[in-house]
Design a protein around this motif. Structure first.
Motif, PDB file in Angstrom:
ATOM      1  N   UNK A  50      11.944  -6.985   0.478  1.00 34.69           N
ATOM      2  CA  UNK A  50      13.025  -6.917  -0.504  1.00 34.69           C
ATOM      3  C   UNK A  50      13.239  -5.501  -1.005  1.00 34.69           C
ATOM      4  N   UNK A  51      14.450  -5.018  -0.822  1.00 35.29           N
ATOM      5  CA  UNK A  51      14.821  -3.646  -1.166  1.00 35.29           C
ATOM      6  C   UNK A  51      15.980  -3.704  -2.150  1.00 35.29           C
ATOM      7  N   UNK A  52      15.791  -3.126  -3.337  1.00 36.44           N
ATOM      8  CA  UNK A  52      16.810  -3.182  -4.373  1.00 36.44           C
ATOM      9  C   UNK A  52      17.460  -1.814  -4.563  1.00 36.44           C
ATOM     10  N   UNK A  53      18.720  -1.843  -4.972  1.00 35.50           N
ATOM     11  CA  UNK A  53      19.488  -0.619  -5.196  1.00 35.50           C
ATOM     12  C   UNK A  53      20.165  -0.734  -6.552  1.00 35.50           C
ATOM     13  N   UNK A  54      19.824   0.164  -7.459  1.00 34.46           N
ATOM     14  CA  UNK A  54      20.443   0.201  -8.781  1.00 34.46           C
ATOM     15  C   UNK A  54      21.039   1.589  -8.983  1.00 34.46           C
ATOM     16  N   UNK A  55      21.792   1.803 -10.051  1.00 32.41           N
ATOM     17  CA  UNK A  55      22.339   3.143 -10.287  1.00 32.41           C
ATOM     18  C   UNK A  55      21.272   4.217 -10.486  1.00 32.41           C
ATOM     19  N   UNK A  56      20.042   3.802 -10.799  1.00 30.04           N
ATOM     20  CA  UNK A  56      19.001   4.768 -11.135  1.00 30.04           C
ATOM     21  C   UNK A  56      17.956   4.954 -10.044  1.00 30.04           C
ATOM     22  N   UNK A  57      17.502   3.846  -9.469  1.00 33.92           N
ATOM     23  CA  UNK A  57      16.482   3.916  -8.425  1.00 33.92           C
ATOM     24  C   UNK A  57      16.764   2.906  -7.334  1.00 33.92           C
ATOM     25  N   UNK A  58      16.214   3.171  -6.154  1.00 39.92           N
ATOM     26  CA  UNK A  58      16.247   2.176  -5.095  1.00 39.92           C
ATOM     27  C   UNK A  58      14.868   2.149  -4.440  1.00 39.92           C
ATOM     28  N   UNK A  59      14.486   0.987  -3.954  1.00 41.17           N
ATOM     29  CA  UNK A  59      13.179   0.891  -3.335  1.00 41.17           C
ATOM     30  C   UNK A  59      12.723  -0.540  -3.171  1.00 41.17           C
ATOM     31  N   UNK A  60      11.460  -0.692  -2.827  1.00 38.61           N
ATOM     32  CA  UNK A  60      10.888  -1.991  -2.505  1.00 38.61           C
ATOM     33  C   UNK A  60      10.470  -2.710  -3.783  1.00 38.61           C
ATOM     34  N   UNK A  61      11.164  -3.797  -4.108  1.00 39.17           N
ATOM     35  CA  UNK A  61      11.007  -4.479  -5.393  1.00 39.17           C
ATOM     36  C   UNK A  61       9.580  -4.933  -5.654  1.00 39.17           C
ATOM     37  N   UNK A  62       8.964  -5.587  -4.678  1.00 40.48           N
ATOM     38  CA  UNK A  62       7.648  -6.171  -4.884  1.00 40.48           C
ATOM     39  C   UNK A  62       6.521  -5.200  -4.570  1.00 40.48           C
ATOM     40  N   UNK A  63       6.750  -4.302  -3.627  1.00 40.05           N
ATOM     41  CA  UNK A  63       5.723  -3.333  -3.264  1.00 40.05           C
ATOM     42  C   UNK A  63       5.551  -2.268  -4.332  1.00 40.05           C
ATOM     43  N   UNK A  64       6.665  -1.797  -4.892  1.00 46.54           N
ATOM     44  CA  UNK A  64       6.596  -0.791  -5.941  1.00 46.54           C
ATOM     45  C   UNK A  64       6.681   0.626  -5.440  1.00 46.54           C
ATOM     46  N   UNK A  65       7.634   0.917  -4.579  1.00 53.20           N
ATOM     47  CA  UNK A  65       7.879   2.279  -4.084  1.00 53.20           C
ATOM     48  C   UNK A  65       9.364   2.566  -4.251  1.00 53.20           C
ATOM     49  N   UNK A  66       9.711   3.604  -5.053  1.00 52.12           N
ATOM     50  CA  UNK A  66      11.101   3.843  -5.428  1.00 52.12           C
ATOM     51  C   UNK A  66      11.464   5.319  -5.312  1.00 52.12           C
ATOM     52  N   UNK A  67      12.748   5.554  -5.058  1.00 51.72           N
ATOM     53  CA  UNK A  67      13.286   6.913  -5.086  1.00 51.72           C
ATOM     54  C   UNK A  67      14.534   6.920  -5.955  1.00 51.72           C
ATOM     55  N   UNK A  68      14.873   8.082  -6.453  1.00 50.53           N
ATOM     56  CA  UNK A  68      16.125   8.281  -7.172  1.00 50.53           C
ATOM     57  C   UNK A  68      17.271   7.817  -6.272  1.00 50.53           C
ATOM     58  N   UNK A  69      18.216   7.064  -6.824  1.00 46.45           N
ATOM     59  CA  UNK A  69      19.312   6.531  -6.009  1.00 46.45           C
ATOM     60  C   UNK A  69      20.195   7.615  -5.404  1.00 46.45           C
ATOM     61  N   UNK A  70      20.151   8.813  -5.945  1.00 45.50           N
ATOM     62  CA  UNK A  70      20.860   9.921  -5.303  1.00 45.50           C
ATOM     63  C   UNK A  70      20.276  10.230  -3.927  1.00 45.50           C
ATOM     64  N   UNK A  71      19.047   9.778  -3.694  1.00 44.21           N
ATOM     65  CA  UNK A  71      18.344  10.085  -2.455  1.00 44.21           C
ATOM     66  C   UNK A  71      18.544   9.022  -1.375  1.00 44.21           C
ATOM     67  N   UNK A  72      19.339   8.024  -1.648  1.00 46.54           N
ATOM     68  CA  UNK A  72      19.538   6.962  -0.665  1.00 46.54           C
ATOM     69  C   UNK A  72      20.164   7.557   0.594  1.00 46.54           C
TER      70      UNK A  72
END
Length: 429
Positions: free
Chosen positions: A196-218
């Protein structure tokens, strides 16, 4: 909301909410409380966290979610929603409404603008070609660009150039948006925790694993948690193409709906080795696994108390909630027991699953049901197929009405379940 001037140079490892989302939730609690007070519901310090889920289902889901949000506004219920999450067709509705600043406080105007565009708008082939040509100037172009420019634009009737992160300071009065896709490789390897990979205005990343990047980096590349190659931020047309790639596993277009966007190459125990060693990751429509974004709002740090699942899926009206329950059981994620009569009779317009004190209450609302179809369920389902040409004005108007009825007909039940959720929070506080 916090504004980020540049793409952060590091991957954030952890399960906590990012600061911008935390601030949004904190400020919106006041609005939620005021909304409930209008309905004579006293929440005191136990303000419930309510999430609305929009399933996939092509243009049917896009219009169905629009009609549902509009009626929630009419019934003075929209302001009690903390999160709005979608997959596939529902994300097209989300992209359309979040294009408008503080859309939820002027819902009728926003709805009419979208209806007018869907009914009479048109994107010419030359405009599509020019958009695609511009997309192809990027180093990380993929076939999803073709899908977005040529197919998605013809459905939503516009070329959506604005960026996801432009929403950061424009929606303090709106529910917090979460777009959901899945990791294609993890899905095929049944690594559901990492899927599961989520994308929000602030961060995107793996919801359950817990690895995120700034959404500007998508779209940018990371090695061992540090950014090594930066690419321009993706726009909302591409995001809709990514979220709405439900045919990605189909035989006819398997070769032209693969897409490479974010690479997360880390030194992290929780992330499966297949993700760590892969140079790129491929993402696709979450509806290919579960056609509703349960796992973004089941992230325990969001503390969601009530899930309102608006299910616009085709076929089995309980498939999404049944699958979510099974995956939660496999992953040991708290979820209520799901019991229903199956598909032997017309579904009702309101189901409640709430027997697990450690899990959110789940309200499941099938789009076409005995309440809004009055014995003509099959006729309505046959009229609105997932994959068909764009709807005409009459079809749009009728579909909006059906969506609205699902909210009107269940308003009292919704309010009752909100009261029950607040009661449960008080008992466990």
């Amino acid at each position: 909301m916090l504004l980020y001037s540049v793409c952060s140079s590091e991957v954030r490892i952890g399960h906590s909410l990012n600061e911008a989302e935390s601030q949004h939730v904190a400020s919106r609690r006041v609005m939620v409380q005021q909304c409930l007070q209008q309905h004579n519901i006293s929440s005191s310090d136990e303000v419930p966290i309510i999430a609305v889920l929009g399933s996939g289902g092509g243009e049917r889901a896009m219009i169905g979610l629009l009609g549902s949000l509009s009626q929630l506004s009419e019934e003075k219920l929209l302001d009690c929603i903390m999160y709005l999450s979608g997959v596939s067709g529902s994300t097209c509705c989300m992209a359309a409404v979040y294009k408008e600043s503080d859309w939820s406080i002027r819902m009728e105007t926003v709805k009419q603008n979208i209806i007018q565009r869907l009914g009479s708008g048109k994107v010419s082939h030359s405009v599509q070609y020019n958009k695609l040509k511009k997309m192809c100037e990027r180093d990380n172009v993929s076939v999803t660009n073709i899908w977005a420019a040529c197919f998605v634009s013809s459905v939503v009737k516009e070329i959506e150039d604005h960026l996801l992160t432009e929403c950061r300071d424009q929606h303090t009065n709106d529910p917090y948006p979460i777009y959901t896709v899945i990791d294609k490789h993890c899905k095929h390897n049944t690594l559901y925790k990492d899927t599961w990979f989520e994308i929000t205005p602030d961060e995107c990343g793996y919801s359950l694993t817990g690895a995120f990047v700034d959404s500007k980096c998508l779209g940018s590349q990371f090695v061992k948690g540090a950014k090594t190659e930066e690419h321009p931020e993706i726009d909302m047309l591409y995001l809709q193409g990514l979220c709405g790639s439900a045919l990605a596993d189909g035989d006819k277009i398997r070769k032209w709906i693969s897409h490479n966007i974010v690479c997360l190459s880390l030194t992290v125990d929780e992330v499966h080795p297949s993700i760590l060693k892969s140079k790129t990751r491929q993402y696709e429509d979450a509806g290919l696994l579960v056609n509703s974004p349960y796992f973004s709002v089941l992230r325990k740090e969001r503390n969601v108390d009530l899930i309102i699942s608006l299910d616009f899926s085709d076929g089995d009206p309980f498939e999404t909630v049944d699958k979510a329950a099974q995956i939660c059981k496999d992953l040991q994620i708290p979820f209520p027991t799901v019991e229903h009569h199956g598909t032997h009779e017309e579904p009702k317009d309101f189901y409640v699953f709430n027997d697990n004190p450690n899990a959110p209450t789940v309200i499941h609302i099938p789009f076409f049901n005995a309440g809004n179809c009055k014995g003509n369920l099959n006729m309505w389902k046959n009229r609105y197929q997932t994959f068909q040409s764009a709807y005409n004005d009459k079809m749009i108007s009728d579909l909006l009405e059906k969506a609205g009825l699902n909210i009107t007909n269940t308003k009292k039940k919704l309010l009752r379940e909100i009261e029950e959720v607040i009661k449960k929070k008080k008992e466990h506080s």
